[in-house]
Design an enzyme around this catalytic site. Structure first.
Site, PDB file in Angstrom:
ATOM      1  CG  ASN A 196     -12.116  15.817  17.715  1.00  0.00           C
ATOM      2  OD1 ASN A 196     -11.201  15.025  17.494  1.00  0.00           O
ATOM      3  ND2 ASN A 196     -12.349  16.861  16.933  1.00  0.00           N
ATOM      4  NE  ARG A 216      -5.127  -1.182   7.166  1.00  0.00           N
ATOM      5  CZ  ARG A 216      -4.236  -0.512   7.869  1.00  0.00           C
ATOM      6  NH1 ARG A 216      -4.439  -0.261   9.156  1.00  0.00           N
ATOM      7  NH2 ARG A 216      -3.139  -0.050   7.289  1.00  0.00           N
ATOM      8  CB  SER A 248      -2.858  12.839  13.553  1.00  0.00           C
ATOM      9  OG  SER A 248      -3.495  14.098  13.717  1.00  0.00           O
ATOM     10  CG  ASP A 270       0.122   5.729  11.543  1.00  0.00           C
ATOM     11  OD1 ASP A 270       0.590   6.814  11.945  1.00  0.00           O
ATOM     12  OD2 ASP A 270      -0.745   5.649  10.663  1.00  0.00           O
ATOM     13  CG  HIS A 281     -12.219   9.659   6.675  1.00  0.00           C
ATOM     14  ND1 HIS A 281     -13.410   9.798   5.984  1.00  0.00           N
ATOM     15  CD2 HIS A 281     -11.634   8.520   6.214  1.00  0.00           C
ATOM     16  CE1 HIS A 281     -13.541   8.784   5.139  1.00  0.00           C
ATOM     17  NE2 HIS A 281     -12.486   8.004   5.252  1.00  0.00           N
ATOM     18  CD  GLN A 282      -8.401   5.673   9.636  1.00  0.00           C
ATOM     19  OE1 GLN A 282      -8.339   4.832  10.527  1.00  0.00           O
ATOM     20  NE2 GLN A 282      -7.413   5.876   8.786  1.00  0.00           N
ATOM     21  CG  MET A 340      -7.518   1.883  16.920  1.00  0.00           C
ATOM     22  SD  MET A 340      -6.685   0.276  16.938  1.00  0.00           S
ATOM     23  CE  MET A 340      -6.654  -0.129  15.204  1.00  0.00           C
ATOM     24  N   GLY A 341      -4.218   5.356  16.423  1.00  0.00           N
ATOM     25  CA  GLY A 341      -3.715   6.476  15.657  1.00  0.00           C
ATOM     26  C   GLY A 341      -2.207   6.553  15.525  1.00  0.00           C
ATOM     27  CE  LYS A 367      -2.223   1.704   3.621  1.00  0.00           C
ATOM     28  NZ  LYS A 367      -3.247   1.932   4.675  1.00  0.00           N
TER      29      LYS A 367
END
Length: 333
Positions: free
Chosen positions: A171, A122, A211, A234, A149-150, A231-232, A79
């Site tokens: 948020n 995913r 992020s 990476d 967005h996610q 999950m953010g 990817k």
């Protein structure tokens, strides 16, 4: 014939658009694909190649590559894409990516698959798999940190894993929480916008999908028995939770190498708060090689770094289904 082989057997290059991906891949199929990949990785049947992810020095963008090979599913590819923080103001998704699938028998490029929707679905599936295997069965309150967005993908997938009776969310830009509220109301679950400390005091399961480059959640805020899906994080330098929180939790991840180098555990490893041996892959839990949660008071943390094999799994499934349903295009390369 396997899913991958059904795609590899056709002549020409297969093009699977974003719309086609949305048409053929739903949450249950993404959940199964991601859960199977975690199990395959744990067995040693699939492996990821080293990630390349860099700030390009233009448009504040992060760009890179995730790739790997699944011997069992015959999925080989990568990817390519990243994060453009200014895209939202242009009416575009901040995350932009494309998935390339290759024939492992001869190396030919077999498919180009839109990666934006698949990345979101995913990633949501990964946190959902962690909730399914690690969260307390009696979890009632879901906490959401982040409303980009996610986040709505995360919320929908998470609500399917337990009988949640309430959603609490935070948020930085409170106006963005309207998107999460709309999903919760659509699904008949009460919603409340709260501050972070209150969120942690109420939530049985917390998903962070930001992020951030600094901790948003602190150890002393988290109640016993909470499951946290980070999950953010990476990228080197990113961070969503306090190092002491990571050290106090039982840590699981999609891939240990990424967890300690660019995932949420990177800071705890660097500070010496935890060791690499303190981290367990979620695949070990899925395969029954690790018991997972050991008590109702244990804090569990899933470090979802996002591995290339997840993308390849859902892209392979999308290519197969789009081909079967006539929603893909063939071109000569």
């Amino acid at each position: 014939m396997s899913e991958a082989n059904s795609v590899n057997s056709n002549e020409g290059l297969l093009i699977v658009s974003e719309d086609a991906c949305k048409s053929v891949i739903d949450r249950p199929s993404a959940f199964i694909a991601v859960e199977n990949v975690f199990a395959s990785m744990s067995r040693g049947d699939a492996y990821n190649f080293p990630v390349i992810r860099e700030a390009i020095g233009y448009a504040d963008a992060l760009y890179g590559f995730k790739s790997g090979f699944d011997r069992a599913g015959k999925s080989l590819g990568l990817k390519s894409g990243g994060y453009w923080p200014g895209n939202a103001a242009k009416g575009l998704t901040n995350h932009q990516s494309t998935i390339f699938l290759f024939n492992p028998d001869n190396g030919k490029l077999r498919a180009l698959v839109g990666g934006n929707y698949l990345t979101a679905v995913r990633t949501a599936a990964a946190s959902a798999v962690s909730i399914a295997h690690l969260a307390r069965k009696d979890s009632k309150v879901l906490g959401m940190v982040g409303a980009g967005h996610q986040s709505t993908f995360q919320l929908r997938a998470a609500l399917e894993q337990r009988s949640f009776e309430k959603v609490v969310a935070w948020n930085k830009n409170k106006d963005r929480l309207k998107n999460l509220q709309a999903v919760a109301e659509e699904l008949g679950v009460p919603f409340e916008a709260v501050e972070r400390e209150q969120l942690c005091s109420e939530a049985d399961v917390i998903i962070t999908i930001t992020s951030a480059f600094e901790p948003l959640l602190m150890k002393e805020w988290i109640k016993p028995g909470t499951h946290i899906a980070c999950m953010g994080t990476d990228t080197v330098g990113k961070q969503e939770v306090d190092v002491n929180l990571v050290a106090s939790a039982t840590v699981f991840t999609d891939e240990i190498a990424q967890s300690i180098s660019l995932g949420e555990a990177q800071h705890a490893i660097k500070s010496g708060a935890i060791k690499e041996s303190d981290i367990t892959t979620l695949g070990d839990v899925i395969n029954g090689d690790h018991p997972g949660r050991s008590s109702d008071d244990e804090i569990t943390l899933f470090d979802g770094t996002g591995v290339g094999l997840q993308d390849l799994a859902v892209a392979s499934a999308a290519a197969k289904l789009a081909l079967e349903k006539g929603e893909a295009q063939h071109i000569s390369l």
